[in-house]
Design an enzyme around this catalytic site. Structure first.
Site, PDB file in Angstrom:
ATOM      1  N   ALA A  83      -8.192-137.801  -7.016  1.00 25.60           N
ATOM      2  CA  ALA A  83      -8.487-136.002  -7.192  1.00 25.60           C
ATOM      3  C   ALA A  83      -8.511-135.253  -8.098  1.00 25.60           C
ATOM      4  O   ALA A  83      -7.347-135.782  -8.957  1.00 25.60           O
ATOM      5  CB  ALA A  83      -7.072-135.177  -6.131  1.00 25.60           C
ATOM      6  N   SER A 126     -12.689-143.485 -15.528  1.00 26.63           N
ATOM      7  CA  SER A 126     -14.424-143.491 -15.855  1.00 26.63           C
ATOM      8  C   SER A 126     -14.638-144.406 -17.488  1.00 26.63           C
ATOM      9  O   SER A 126     -13.780-144.269 -18.293  1.00 26.63           O
ATOM     10  CB  SER A 126     -14.822-141.854 -16.323  1.00 26.63           C
ATOM     11  OG  SER A 126     -16.189-142.077 -16.670  1.00 26.63           O
ATOM     12  N   TYR A 150     -12.628-134.065 -20.279  1.00 18.39           N
ATOM     13  CA  TYR A 150     -12.219-134.698 -19.057  1.00 18.39           C
ATOM     14  C   TYR A 150     -12.276-135.903 -19.292  1.00 18.39           C
ATOM     15  O   TYR A 150     -10.810-136.479 -18.846  1.00 18.39           O
ATOM     16  CB  TYR A 150     -13.887-134.266 -18.649  1.00 18.39           C
ATOM     17  CG  TYR A 150     -14.295-135.449 -17.199  1.00 18.39           C
ATOM     18  CD1 TYR A 150     -13.552-135.011 -16.159  1.00 18.39           C
ATOM     19  CD2 TYR A 150     -14.408-136.571 -17.519  1.00 18.39           C
ATOM     20  CE1 TYR A 150     -13.400-136.187 -15.350  1.00 18.39           C
ATOM     21  CE2 TYR A 150     -15.454-137.983 -16.683  1.00 18.39           C
ATOM     22  CZ  TYR A 150     -14.110-137.580 -15.366  1.00 18.39           C
ATOM     23  OH  TYR A 150     -14.682-138.139 -13.915  1.00 18.39           O
ATOM     24  N   LYS A 154      -9.018-138.381 -18.658  1.00 12.29           N
ATOM     25  CA  LYS A 154      -8.472-139.933 -18.062  1.00 12.29           C
ATOM     26  C   LYS A 154      -7.776-140.867 -18.792  1.00 12.29           C
ATOM     27  O   LYS A 154      -7.370-141.535 -18.684  1.00 12.29           O
ATOM     28  CB  LYS A 154     -10.011-140.442 -17.526  1.00 12.29           C
ATOM     29  CG  LYS A 154     -10.648-139.302 -16.772  1.00 12.29           C
ATOM     30  CD  LYS A 154     -10.371-139.611 -15.799  1.00 12.29           C
ATOM     31  CE  LYS A 154     -10.854-139.063 -14.180  1.00 12.29           C
ATOM     32  NZ  LYS A 154     -10.714-138.989 -12.767  1.00 12.29           N
ATOM     33  N   ASN A 180     -21.457-145.409 -13.704  1.00 12.90           N
ATOM     34  CA  ASN A 180     -22.496-143.814 -12.582  1.00 12.90           C
ATOM     35  C   ASN A 180     -22.262-144.157 -11.191  1.00 12.90           C
ATOM     36  O   ASN A 180     -23.598-144.750 -10.856  1.00 12.90           O
ATOM     37  CB  ASN A 180     -23.257-144.418 -13.291  1.00 12.90           C
ATOM     38  CG  ASN A 180     -23.520-143.709 -15.335  1.00 12.90           C
ATOM     39  OD1 ASN A 180     -23.562-144.164 -15.834  1.00 12.90           O
ATOM     40  ND2 ASN A 180     -23.956-142.903 -15.313  1.00 12.90           N
ATOM     41  N   VAL A 218     -36.650-135.031 -18.369  1.00 15.29           N
ATOM     42  CA  VAL A 218     -35.608-135.925 -18.508  1.00 15.29           C
ATOM     43  C   VAL A 218     -34.991-136.060 -20.332  1.00 15.29           C
ATOM     44  O   VAL A 218     -36.071-135.610 -20.704  1.00 15.29           O
ATOM     45  CB  VAL A 218     -36.825-137.259 -18.794  1.00 15.29           C
ATOM     46  CG1 VAL A 218     -36.288-138.861 -19.501  1.00 15.29           C
ATOM     47  CG2 VAL A 218     -37.329-137.452 -16.815  1.00 15.29           C
ATOM     48  N   PHE A 219     -34.151-136.072 -20.195  1.00 13.94           N
ATOM     49  CA  PHE A 219     -33.186-135.397 -21.792  1.00 13.94           C
ATOM     50  C   PHE A 219     -33.719-136.651 -22.925  1.00 13.94           C
ATOM     51  O   PHE A 219     -33.277-137.969 -23.203  1.00 13.94           O
ATOM     52  CB  PHE A 219     -31.938-135.331 -21.228  1.00 13.94           C
ATOM     53  CG  PHE A 219     -31.779-133.926 -20.363  1.00 13.94           C
ATOM     54  CD1 PHE A 219     -32.131-133.091 -20.319  1.00 13.94           C
ATOM     55  CD2 PHE A 219     -30.380-134.208 -19.681  1.00 13.94           C
ATOM     56  CE1 PHE A 219     -31.977-131.914 -19.406  1.00 13.94           C
ATOM     57  CE2 PHE A 219     -30.424-132.936 -18.513  1.00 13.94           C
ATOM     58  CZ  PHE A 219     -30.884-132.185 -18.798  1.00 13.94           C
TER      59      PHE A 219
END
Ligand code: NAD
Ligand code: UFG
Length: 340
Positions: A83, A126, A150, A154, A180, A218-219
């Protein structure tokens, strides 16, 4: 032993797929989720795939009384904690909301676990906590240097779990550091259903293929990679789900708390993924080069050896499987769970 496993955040993308793998391996999942980024339809579909009733308690984890009621009723032998809020960019704009939700949910959940005498935990961490890679592949001993709220959250939750483990030798936990996650269950019934315009590559590509978005940007085409586009370690969500089952199974023999990378060990570029997806969908996905995205890195992929040695788990599915399963889900559910 009781075979209930509590899945916190279990109606979401990774949690719903993990519920299926748990059932396939003889566990009974019970889900608690506030539905802030999911739909109860995901759990209805898990029930139709597995043929097993999966109790869904719609509550926020910060509501301690609701969490306590779940422990009292089911007495789960382990908890998998998915969560939280997960959009990196949004976490930069709304850090307090991210720390409040992600840390607050964890405090309340861990408190109620201890109160109920449940000492076995798998936590969704992550690869973002490593920040800019100093060396590749990334091993678990790489320095922890997150670059956004974020990722800081984590890293903090990992630290809290480690501190709990030091204070209480009966606590067993795995902090799983996902690379990923992409793909969907092969039934095409459940998959990733981001709200609004997706931030991540695979859901964006699949929305382009299904005609909901005009083209992929496409970055960056000047990264120090073989084709100039960014390289990541994409892992099929069903491989990831099976990693959680392997972790739950390994918990009783585990001493204390360990962090474990969950990836394939293979790097794939944006352009390789677009080509694989085009082949899976039987159509060219239109794309154009755009400037680099702020905060992006050139390359990131796992050393997955510890997962193999400690959990007896390795990823099995290919990039083609990831694209085919994503396309099956997206083409059959162009509006995700929204149309259900
Ligand atoms: P998701 O948003 O689909 O699932 C998270 C679930 O948690 C949602 O169903 C949401 O409604 C629920 N939730 C959020 N806050 C809650 C709260 N306070 N109380 C109760 N429920 C709450 O995300 P996901 O992709 O399935 O990711 C699961 C976990 O894995 C997250 O913790 C995420 O940070 C982590 N993770 C995801 C990725 C990724 O790319 N998907 C990568 C690395 C780590
Ligand atoms: N990309 C594009 N166009 C897009 C989206 C992404 O070219 O529209 C590129 C990115 O520049 C990057 C690659 O595709 O090179 C992957 O980007 P994602 O946004 O899909 O994934 P990230 O690796 O940037 O981040 C993801 C999650 C994080 C998580 C991290 C590691 O968003 O939350 O993986 O697990 F922390």
């Amino acid at each position: 032993m009781n075979n209930w496993v509590l899945i916190a955040g279990g109606a979401g993308y990774i949690g719903s797929h993990t519920a299926i793998s748990l059932v396939e391996n003889g566990y009974r999942p019970v889900v608690i989720d506030n539905m802030c980024n999911s739909s109860p339809e995901s759990i209805r579909r898990v029930e139709s795939i597995t043929g097993i009733e999966v109790p869904l308690i719609q509550a926020d984890l910060r509501d301690s009384a609701a969490v306590r009621a779940v422990f009292d009723r089911y007495a789960p032998s382990a908890v998998i904690h998915f969560a939280g809020l997960k959009a990196v960019g949004e976490s930069v704009e709304r850090p307090l909301a991210y720390y409040d939700c992600n840390l607050g949910a964890s405090f309340s959940l861990f408190d109620e676990m201890l109160r109920a005498g449940c000492h076995s935990l798998v936590f969704s961490s992550s690869a973002t906590i490593y920040g800019e890679p100093q060396q590749l592949p990334l091993t678990e001993s790489h320095p922890i240097r997150p670059t956004n709220p974020y990722g800081h959250g984590k890293a903090m939750i990992e630290q809290i779990i480690m501190d709990l483990g030091r204070a209480r030798p009966d606590i067993r936990a795995f902090n799983l550091r996902y690379f990923n996650p992409v793909g969907a269950h092969p039934s095409g019934l459940i998959g990733e259903d981001p709200s609004g315009i997706p931030n991540n590559l695979m859901p964006f590509v699949s929305k382009v293929a299904v005609g909901r978005l005009p083209r992929l940007q496409v970055f960056g085409s000047d990264w120090p990679t073989p084709d100039g586009s960014g390289v990541r370690d994409y892992i099929h969500v069903m491989d990831l789900a099976e990693a959680h089952v392997a972790a739950v199974r390994a918990l009783p023999g585990q001493n204390g708390v360990r962090a474990v990378n969950i990836g394939t060990g293979r790097g794939t570029s944006v352009l390789e993924l677009v080509a694989a997806f085009s082949a899976a969908a039987g159509q060219e996905v239109p794309w154009e080069v755009a400037p680099r995205r702020a905060g992006d890195i050139a390359r990131c992929y796992a050393d997955p050896a510890l997962a193999r040695n400690l959990l007896g788990w390795s990823a099995r599915r290919s990039l083609a499987d990831m694209c085919e399963d994503t396309w099956r889900w997206q083409s059959r559910n162009p509006d995700g769970y929204g149309e259900a």
